[in-house]
Design a protein around this motif. Sequence first.
Motif, PDB file in Angstrom:
ATOM      1  N   SER A 286      47.064  78.304  50.418  1.00 56.60           N
ATOM      2  CA  SER A 286      47.650  78.137  51.744  1.00 56.60           C
ATOM      3  C   SER A 286      46.826  78.921  52.756  1.00 56.60           C
ATOM      4  N   LEU A 287      47.037  78.633  54.032  1.00 56.81           N
ATOM      5  CA  LEU A 287      46.321  79.381  55.075  1.00 56.81           C
ATOM      6  C   LEU A 287      46.709  80.853  55.064  1.00 56.81           C
ATOM      7  N   GLU A 288      47.874  81.158  54.474  1.00 53.75           N
ATOM      8  CA  GLU A 288      48.302  82.555  54.346  1.00 53.75           C
ATOM      9  C   GLU A 288      47.641  83.254  53.156  1.00 53.75           C
ATOM     10  N   GLY A 289      46.839  82.491  52.376  1.00 54.14           N
ATOM     11  CA  GLY A 289      46.144  83.082  51.240  1.00 54.14           C
ATOM     12  C   GLY A 289      46.921  83.039  49.944  1.00 54.14           C
ATOM     13  N   GLU A 290      48.077  82.360  49.934  1.00 58.49           N
ATOM     14  CA  GLU A 290      48.880  82.261  48.729  1.00 58.49           C
ATOM     15  C   GLU A 290      48.518  80.998  47.948  1.00 58.49           C
ATOM     16  N   GLU A 291      48.711  81.051  46.638  1.00 63.44           N
ATOM     17  CA  GLU A 291      48.434  79.898  45.782  1.00 63.44           C
ATOM     18  C   GLU A 291      49.636  78.955  45.791  1.00 63.44           C
ATOM     19  N   ILE A 292      49.373  77.679  46.072  1.00 64.99           N
ATOM     20  CA  ILE A 292      50.431  76.663  46.031  1.00 64.99           C
ATOM     21  C   ILE A 292      50.372  75.997  44.658  1.00 64.99           C
ATOM     22  N   VAL A 293      51.302  76.363  43.789  1.00 62.53           N
ATOM     23  CA  VAL A 293      51.282  75.892  42.400  1.00 62.53           C
ATOM     24  C   VAL A 293      52.018  74.553  42.318  1.00 62.53           C
ATOM     25  N   PRO A 294      51.346  73.488  41.849  1.00 60.86           N
ATOM     26  CA  PRO A 294      52.007  72.169  41.782  1.00 60.86           C
ATOM     27  C   PRO A 294      52.964  72.054  40.602  1.00 60.86           C
ATOM     28  N   LYS A 295      54.092  72.779  40.700  1.00 62.70           N
ATOM     29  CA  LYS A 295      55.108  72.750  39.644  1.00 62.70           C
ATOM     30  C   LYS A 295      56.486  72.562  40.264  1.00 62.70           C
ATOM     31  N   PRO A 296      57.371  71.828  39.595  1.00 65.18           N
ATOM     32  CA  PRO A 296      58.732  71.636  40.124  1.00 65.18           C
ATOM     33  C   PRO A 296      59.510  72.945  40.258  1.00 65.18           C
ATOM     34  N   SER A 297      59.168  73.948  39.459  1.00 65.03           N
ATOM     35  CA  SER A 297      59.911  75.209  39.492  1.00 65.03           C
ATOM     36  C   SER A 297      59.514  76.106  40.666  1.00 65.03           C
ATOM     37  N   ALA A 298      58.420  75.768  41.374  1.00 64.58           N
ATOM     38  CA  ALA A 298      57.954  76.600  42.495  1.00 64.58           C
ATOM     39  C   ALA A 298      58.784  76.318  43.743  1.00 64.58           C
ATOM     40  N   ASP A 299      58.634  77.180  44.771  1.00 66.80           N
ATOM     41  CA  ASP A 299      59.258  76.912  46.065  1.00 66.80           C
ATOM     42  C   ASP A 299      58.748  75.580  46.606  1.00 66.80           C
ATOM     43  N   THR A 300      59.613  74.875  47.311  1.00 67.07           N
ATOM     44  CA  THR A 300      59.267  73.549  47.818  1.00 67.07           C
ATOM     45  C   THR A 300      58.290  73.645  48.985  1.00 67.07           C
ATOM     46  N   SER A 301      57.280  72.793  48.962  1.00 62.88           N
ATOM     47  CA  SER A 301      56.398  72.630  50.123  1.00 62.88           C
ATOM     48  C   SER A 301      56.023  71.158  50.242  1.00 62.88           C
ATOM     49  N   LEU A 302      56.142  70.627  51.449  1.00 60.46           N
ATOM     50  CA  LEU A 302      55.775  69.238  51.740  1.00 60.46           C
ATOM     51  C   LEU A 302      54.640  69.243  52.746  1.00 60.46           C
ATOM     52  N   PHE A 303      53.671  68.363  52.544  1.00 62.48           N
ATOM     53  CA  PHE A 303      52.586  68.215  53.521  1.00 62.48           C
ATOM     54  C   PHE A 303      52.719  66.852  54.183  1.00 62.48           C
ATOM     55  N   VAL A 304      52.836  66.843  55.511  1.00 67.05           N
ATOM     56  CA  VAL A 304      52.993  65.603  56.275  1.00 67.05           C
ATOM     57  C   VAL A 304      51.603  65.032  56.565  1.00 67.05           C
ATOM     58  N   PHE A 305      51.306  63.863  55.996  1.00 66.72           N
ATOM     59  CA  PHE A 305      49.978  63.277  56.160  1.00 66.72           C
ATOM     60  C   PHE A 305      49.962  62.041  57.055  1.00 66.72           C
ATOM     61  N   LYS A 306      51.146  61.578  57.457  1.00 66.13           N
ATOM     62  CA  LYS A 306      51.179  60.361  58.263  1.00 66.13           C
ATOM     63  C   LYS A 306      52.478  60.282  59.042  1.00 66.13           C
ATOM     64  N   THR A 307      52.381  59.819  60.284  1.00 69.20           N
ATOM     65  CA  THR A 307      53.556  59.575  61.128  1.00 69.20           C
ATOM     66  C   THR A 307      53.462  58.147  61.650  1.00 69.20           C
ATOM     67  N   LEU A 308      54.586  57.451  61.643  1.00 71.12           N
ATOM     68  CA  LEU A 308      54.603  56.061  62.090  1.00 71.12           C
ATOM     69  C   LEU A 308      55.810  55.844  62.989  1.00 71.12           C
ATOM     70  N   TYR A 309      55.590  55.137  64.089  1.00 67.27           N
ATOM     71  CA  TYR A 309      56.695  54.769  64.972  1.00 67.27           C
ATOM     72  C   TYR A 309      56.985  53.287  64.825  1.00 67.27           C
ATOM     73  N   GLN A 310      58.254  52.960  64.587  1.00 72.30           N
ATOM     74  CA  GLN A 310      58.677  51.570  64.540  1.00 72.30           C
ATOM     75  C   GLN A 310      59.816  51.389  65.535  1.00 72.30           C
ATOM     76  N   PRO A 311      59.739  50.309  66.331  1.00 66.20           N
ATOM     77  CA  PRO A 311      60.726  50.120  67.408  1.00 66.20           C
ATOM     78  C   PRO A 311      62.172  50.189  66.956  1.00 66.20           C
ATOM     79  N   ASN A 312      62.471  49.660  65.758  1.00 62.49           N
ATOM     80  CA  ASN A 312      63.872  49.609  65.315  1.00 62.49           C
ATOM     81  C   ASN A 312      64.301  50.849  64.535  1.00 62.49           C
ATOM     82  N   LEU A 313      63.346  51.713  64.167  1.00 59.49           N
ATOM     83  CA  LEU A 313      63.671  52.885  63.347  1.00 59.49           C
ATOM     84  C   LEU A 313      63.351  54.210  64.028  1.00 59.49           C
TER      85      LEU A 313
END
Length: 702
Positions: A286-313
């Motif tokens: 992470s930018l804070e220098g911490e290791e992001i371990v890809p395990k279900p038991s770790a604290d949750t982190s989501l990375f937003v890679f895409k945003t989409l606008y739809q007129p009805n949603l």
Amino acid sequence: MKVFDDKHIKNVVFVGAHNSGKTTLAETMLFEAGLINRRGTIEDNNTVSDYHDIEHQRQASVFATPIHTEWRNYKINIIDTPGLDDFIGEIISSIRVGDTIATVINGKHGVEVGTEIIWNYIDKYNKPTLFIINQIDHPDCNFEDAFRSIKTLVGNNVAQIQYPIKLGGAQCIIDVLKMKCYKFGPEGGKPEKLEIPDFEKAKAETLHNELVEKAAENDEELMELYFDKGTLNEDEMRQGIKAGMLNHDLFPVFCVSALQDMGSGRLMGFIDNVAPAAANLKPEQSLEGEEIVPKPSADTSLFVFKTLYQPNLGQITFFKVKSGEININDRLTNSRTGETEVINQLFIMDGKNREPVNKLSTGDIGASLKLKDTETNDTLYSGSKPITIKPIQYPEPRINKAVTASNKADEEKLSDALRKIHKQDPTVVINYSKESKEQVLGCQGELHLAIIDMTLKNDYKIVAQYEKPKIKYRETIQRSSTANYRHKKQSGGSGQFAQVHLKIEPWFDGMPDPEGFNIRGKEEVDLPWGGKLVFYNCIVGGVIDARYIPSVMKGVLEVMEEGPLTGSFIRDVRVMVYDGKMHPVDSNDISFKIAGAHAFKEAFLNANPKLLEPTNELTVKVPEDMVGNVMTDLQSRRSIIQGFDNLEHYQILKCTIPAAELFDYSTDLRSLTQGKATFSSKFSSYQPVPNNIQKQLVKEEV
């Protein structure tokens, strides 16, 4: 819907040049897995991934579209990307969250320009990669040439796993990992598994042995096994291939006919069994220098890679679960804003279709609706320690246009629409220039601009106009000059009076204070538009009261905000106020401001004023056989060549070039090189404008 764990989720990004067959292959994989009943086609505008109206109009992918399929207890998330580099933002963001990049090659053309551009980003992110040569059943397909072009692109670490042959008029694929021959009927689908024909056995054995060696090279234990046994079994080969892919040192090559459903099942089997999952990847920092371990038991982190606008949603936010698990109604913190987001809705997206889920685990890709303040590149996290995932770096715009609404009443609506388009596609850059008083739109090319224009018309009902942006010139002086001005105004009652004598000189960094003046005060002003004003109070004998000196400087700064030549900002001047007069009753701040402004303007025009233009550092990557044409064009644009670097069969050309000469350069370079050259540019410095051009620019302002 079934929840898959991190070891059984595979995220595959389909990339490749325009018309390589990515969308068709994705559609075929969905059909092969039984998730759709019939395969749509691009021509019929009914594929799962290309569902936007713009994509239907152009019959080509414009947006990166997440879909998913399931194959033998594995979940395969597929992101189908556009093939044109005008939409490179969609491609880069997808590569960033992919675990394996599947590069689709048109068997008729081999590696094309678009593939080379995309490969630079795959290589930058060090992603596990496989290649798929498509259209093997086409009469013009040349598999051997296509394979050689891949080898030229990535080097000797390419590993041929399959190749096509004809057997009794039927299309077959020889698989040298499984050492089987897959024979397909006229309509493709499930093949007949055969032994490799005798006339192909020698070739297949040679390729098999090469594959064994390449697999063994990536693991010390496998290498020892190979030395002991002289070979590896299929499972051991899979282990070595996976290790090579994870190290970005081995690039398997498959072959398919996406249109005729030949080879897609075997490809999905390889993705299941061999292609890396999120659990196999190295932990990120992470930018804070911490290791992001890809395990279900770790604290949750989501990375937003895409945003989409739809007129009805409204806003749809796409993310990858980098660690931990996400559940409905979870509360997460946005590391950029510090605000809390509540995940009220959770979906798996298949094109325009949303499948609600209650939970997603590490490695999975999902979406949510109407998050209040979350954008592309944001990180959402749980736990007490902040987590910020390294953001995607998008390329700078290659073309810039001043944009206005045809109907002036739509200007505010246009600004709001462009902000939404930027959030959806960060390679669309919007800036308002206070200097030129225009809104400037930056994007990746003419096609990109055309898509933006269609979006404004279709989704926001705005007709926009696009023009060449104004160049932000600067004005300065080349020699010293003196002037004085008396301001006197009498109209009954208190009048106005001020007289100012001043001298101006060009300023440069490190120059000594002026001689011959009794300096009583000095002020250095770092101008907002660059450069400096150095202002000296040299008044002796009290001929101008000290309280009026700031007003004189205000008058000077006022002129510097709109120079006498072209109305551009003035920079790098020093001013010495050394004499003047005042009146005990009629003198005031406004009088000295006016006198200072007029005196400065007169002195400026007598100091051999010079117009400066912004210049850029330009880097052009061009094939060796096209350097001459590019050089000739650059010389016609007043560029100064700084040097060359060699990169395989490319030349990296570096030069400085006036910003005014870069207008339409993207289009012209693409035309000159058939799209094979790329470029980047950034601001360098301000340099003097040639006299003939200065005269023309000044004349235009008169």
